[in-house]
Enzyme design. Structure first.
Site, PDB file in Angstrom:
ATOM      1  N   LYS A 151       0.817  -1.219   0.000  1.00  0.00           N
ATOM      2  CA  LYS A 151       0.000   0.000   0.000  1.00  0.00           C
ATOM      3  C   LYS A 151       0.843   1.257   0.000  1.00  0.00           C
ATOM      4  O   LYS A 151       0.452   2.275  -0.579  1.00  0.00           O
ATOM      5  CB  LYS A 151      -0.958   0.010   1.204  1.00  0.00           C
ATOM      6  CG  LYS A 151      -2.022  -1.074   1.109  1.00  0.00           C
ATOM      7  CD  LYS A 151      -3.411  -0.534   1.302  1.00  0.00           C
ATOM      8  CE  LYS A 151      -4.448  -1.506   0.763  1.00  0.00           C
ATOM      9  NZ  LYS A 151      -5.497  -1.813   1.679  1.00  0.00           N
TER      10      LYS A 151
ATOM     11  N   LYS B 136      -4.730 -10.645  -6.362  1.00  0.00           N
ATOM     12  CA  LYS B 136      -6.013 -10.910  -5.714  1.00  0.00           C
ATOM     13  C   LYS B 136      -7.037  -9.837  -6.112  1.00  0.00           C
ATOM     14  O   LYS B 136      -6.651  -8.714  -6.437  1.00  0.00           O
ATOM     15  CB  LYS B 136      -5.847 -11.012  -4.199  1.00  0.00           C
ATOM     16  CG  LYS B 136      -5.726  -9.695  -3.541  1.00  0.00           C
ATOM     17  CD  LYS B 136      -5.909  -9.736  -2.046  1.00  0.00           C
ATOM     18  CE  LYS B 136      -5.863  -8.299  -1.647  1.00  0.00           C
ATOM     19  NZ  LYS B 136      -6.011  -7.667  -0.569  1.00  0.00           N
TER      20      LYS B 136
ATOM     21  N   LYS C 127     -10.420  -3.828  -4.298  1.00  0.00           N
ATOM     22  CA  LYS C 127     -11.202  -2.643  -4.632  1.00  0.00           C
ATOM     23  C   LYS C 127     -10.340  -1.594  -5.313  1.00  0.00           C
ATOM     24  O   LYS C 127     -10.824  -0.759  -6.051  1.00  0.00           O
ATOM     25  CB  LYS C 127     -11.764  -2.012  -3.351  1.00  0.00           C
ATOM     26  CG  LYS C 127     -12.640  -2.922  -2.542  1.00  0.00           C
ATOM     27  CD  LYS C 127     -12.836  -2.366  -1.117  1.00  0.00           C
ATOM     28  CE  LYS C 127     -13.305  -3.470  -0.183  1.00  0.00           C
ATOM     29  NZ  LYS C 127     -13.490  -3.054   1.194  1.00  0.00           N
TER      30      LYS C 127
HETATM   31  P1  TYM Z   1     -10.890  -5.410   3.780  1.00  0.00           P
HETATM   32  O1  TYM Z   1     -11.887  -4.333   3.975  1.00  0.00           O
HETATM   33  O2  TYM Z   1      -9.803  -5.198   2.777  1.00  0.00           O
HETATM   34  O3  TYM Z   1     -11.621  -6.761   3.372  1.00  0.00           O
HETATM   35  C1  TYM Z   1     -12.701  -7.308   4.106  1.00  0.00           C
HETATM   36  C2  TYM Z   1     -12.607  -8.826   4.109  1.00  0.00           C
HETATM   37  O4  TYM Z   1     -12.606  -9.340   2.763  1.00  0.00           O
HETATM   38  C3  TYM Z   1     -11.503 -10.233   2.579  1.00  0.00           C
HETATM   39  N1  TYM Z   1     -11.033 -10.141   1.173  1.00  0.00           N
HETATM   40  C4  TYM Z   1     -10.905 -11.189   0.354  1.00  0.00           C
HETATM   41  N2  TYM Z   1     -11.161 -12.503   0.517  1.00  0.00           N
HETATM   42  C5  TYM Z   1     -10.934 -13.322  -0.560  1.00  0.00           C
HETATM   43  N3  TYM Z   1     -10.487 -12.896  -1.753  1.00  0.00           N
HETATM   44  C6  TYM Z   1     -10.219 -11.586  -1.955  1.00  0.00           C
HETATM   45  N4  TYM Z   1      -9.794 -11.171  -3.145  1.00  0.00           N
HETATM   46  C7  TYM Z   1     -10.428 -10.665  -0.877  1.00  0.00           C
HETATM   47  N5  TYM Z   1     -10.278  -9.321  -0.755  1.00  0.00           N
HETATM   48  C8  TYM Z   1     -10.655  -9.027   0.531  1.00  0.00           C
HETATM   49  C9  TYM Z   1     -10.462  -9.738   3.563  1.00  0.00           C
HETATM   50  O5  TYM Z   1      -9.525 -10.751   3.865  1.00  0.00           O
HETATM   51  C10 TYM Z   1     -11.305  -9.335   4.750  1.00  0.00           C
HETATM   52  O6  TYM Z   1     -11.584 -10.444   5.577  1.00  0.00           O
HETATM   53  N6  TYM Z   1      -7.822  -4.903   7.710  1.00  0.00           N
HETATM   54  C11 TYM Z   1      -9.080  -5.448   7.281  1.00  0.00           C
HETATM   55  C12 TYM Z   1     -10.268  -4.948   8.066  1.00  0.00           C
HETATM   56  C13 TYM Z   1     -10.171  -5.111   9.537  1.00  0.00           C
HETATM   57  C14 TYM Z   1     -10.311  -6.313  10.281  1.00  0.00           C
HETATM   58  C15 TYM Z   1     -10.207  -5.939  11.645  1.00  0.00           C
HETATM   59  C16 TYM Z   1     -10.521  -7.646   9.919  1.00  0.00           C
HETATM   60  C17 TYM Z   1      -9.989  -4.100  10.438  1.00  0.00           C
HETATM   61  N7  TYM Z   1     -10.024  -4.597  11.709  1.00  0.00           N
HETATM   62  C18 TYM Z   1     -10.281  -6.898  12.651  1.00  0.00           C
HETATM   63  C19 TYM Z   1     -10.583  -8.587  10.940  1.00  0.00           C
HETATM   64  C20 TYM Z   1     -10.467  -8.207  12.293  1.00  0.00           C
HETATM   65  C21 TYM Z   1      -9.302  -5.061   5.826  1.00  0.00           C
HETATM   66  O7  TYM Z   1      -8.787  -4.094   5.343  1.00  0.00           O
HETATM   67  O8  TYM Z   1     -10.249  -5.832   5.186  1.00  0.00           O
END
Ligand code: TYM
Length: 334
Positions: free
Chosen positions: A120, A200, A203
């Site tokens: 990032k 992967k 967004k």
């Molecule tokens: P974020 O917002 O990027 O994504 C949310 C969830 O979607 C999953 N994900 C995917 N799974 C499979 N294939 C993909 N291409 C894919 N893209 C995204 C992510 O693994 C995630 O589970 N840091 C985290 C948010 C967060 C969080 C937390 C998660 C903040 N605090 C505490 C768990 C516990 C994030 O940016 O997810």
């Protein structure tokens, strides 16, 4: 096995999602669908993590609307506010407080090893300190509620490993308080981009790379039809990444007969990719169409503000009680 009766005997789940961009099928199959499935057997707390979202460039006037829109998306996917707690992270400032406390017991070296930060920080000119300490806030999210299980996609595993280290370090410095965290990773833990299947689905890569859960059918059709199938190894050596990704999506839609049939054709060398794509499109729409319909209904009902403030109310009770104990353990003012 006996089913737990009250929220006290249930294991606690926490997970979060950022209100940035569009909810895509990587998020859905990798995380949200598991969140929904876990609601019956666990005490689930789900958060729209807007404090995380402000670590990258963002527009203030859009952020709150995005958070509300994402809440509607999550409810449409099947998160049930009667069974789970759903809230916007910044409604509970204790997340930020615990992040600060944890920042004192997290090493610079550990943070520097985070691959998501490395990736990032290359995408932006202004690398905020917040982006760097982002995984500490993630640990604080989970541990503020003393959650034991965290359903996520594969890309979050490194962050969860750091959360485990932080919990252990806290426990050994200040006394046993936090449980061991275990990730829950399902089948769709790594959905790849349609336009570049070696990356992967995300967004931030742009429209062509993802399929939105709420996207209209015509646009989804177009994207699947133009999905890359031919980079990577040829079928003689195995399946290319793009084709494997389409198969993965097909499998996740639950159409196992069609999946077996297509696999057999692939093995026999008779599979036409245009046919596979058409089937992936149709089966995927069978999953997405009811969610989209539900989304429209929920938006019309206009209850989202109420649902989110009731969720924050429930989360706040736990957060306040735990932060009080943490403050006492660390020697801060109580
Ligand atoms: P974020 O917002 O990027 O994504 C949310 C969830 O979607 C999953 N994900 C995917 N799974 C499979 N294939 C993909 N291409 C894919 N893209 C995204 C992510 O693994 C995630 O589970 N840091 C985290 C948010 C967060 C969080 C937390 C998660 C903040 N605090 C505490 C768990 C516990 C994030 O940016 O997810």
């Amino acid at each position: 096995m006996q089913r737990p009766q009250t929220s006290h005997d249930r294991m606690r789940i926490f997970s979060g999602i950022q209100p940035t961009g569009t909810l895509h099928i990587g998020n859905y199959f990798g995380a949200i669908r598991n969140w929904v499935a876990l609601q019956d057997d666990y005490d689930c707390i789900y958060s729209i993590v807007d404090y995380h979202a402000i670590t990258a460039p963002f527009k203030p006037d859009k952020l709150r609307r995005r958070s509300h829109d994402l809440a509607l998306d999550l409810l449409a996917c099947g998160i049930d506010p009667e069974r789970s707690t759903i809230f916007i992270q910044s409604a509970i400032p204790e997340h930020a407080e615990l992040c600060w406390i944890f920042s004192a017991i997290t090493s610079f070296g550990d943070l520097s090893r985070m691959t998501q930060f490395k990736e990032k920080s290359q995408e932006t000119d202004f690398i905020s300190a917040g982006l760097f300490i982002y995984p500490i806030l993630q640990a604080a999210d989970i541990l503020l509620y003393r959650a034991q299980r965290v359903p996520v996609g594969e890309d979050q595993l490194q962050h969860l490993e750091l959360s485990r280290r932080i919990a252990r370090r806290f426990n050994s410095r200040f006394g046993d308080f936090f449980p061991e965290i275990e990730p829950i990773v399902g089948k769709g833990a790594r959905i790849m981009s349609l336009a570049n299947p070696s990356r992967k689905m995300s967004k931030s890569d742009g429209e062509a790379h993802y399929i939105g859960v709420m996207e209209d059918a015509r646009s989804i059709h177009k994207k699947i039809r133009s999905a890359v199938t031919d980079i990577g190894p040829t079928p003689a050596q195995g399946m290319s990444e793009g084709v494997a990704n389409l198969f993965q999506i097909l499998e996740l839609t639950g159409e196992s007969d069609l999946y077996q049939e297509m696999q057999a054709e692939f093995v026999a060398g008779t599979l036409r990719y245009s046919n596979l794509k058409e089937i992936v499109f149709q089966t995927l729409m069978e999953v997405l169409a009811p969610i989209q319909k539900q989304r429209a209904q929920l938006a019309a009902e206009g209850q989202i503000e109420k649902i989110l403030s009731a969720g924050a109310e429930k989360a706040r009770v736990i957060a306040k009680e735990n932060i009080r104990t943490i403050r006492r353990m660390v020697g801060l003012a109580v």
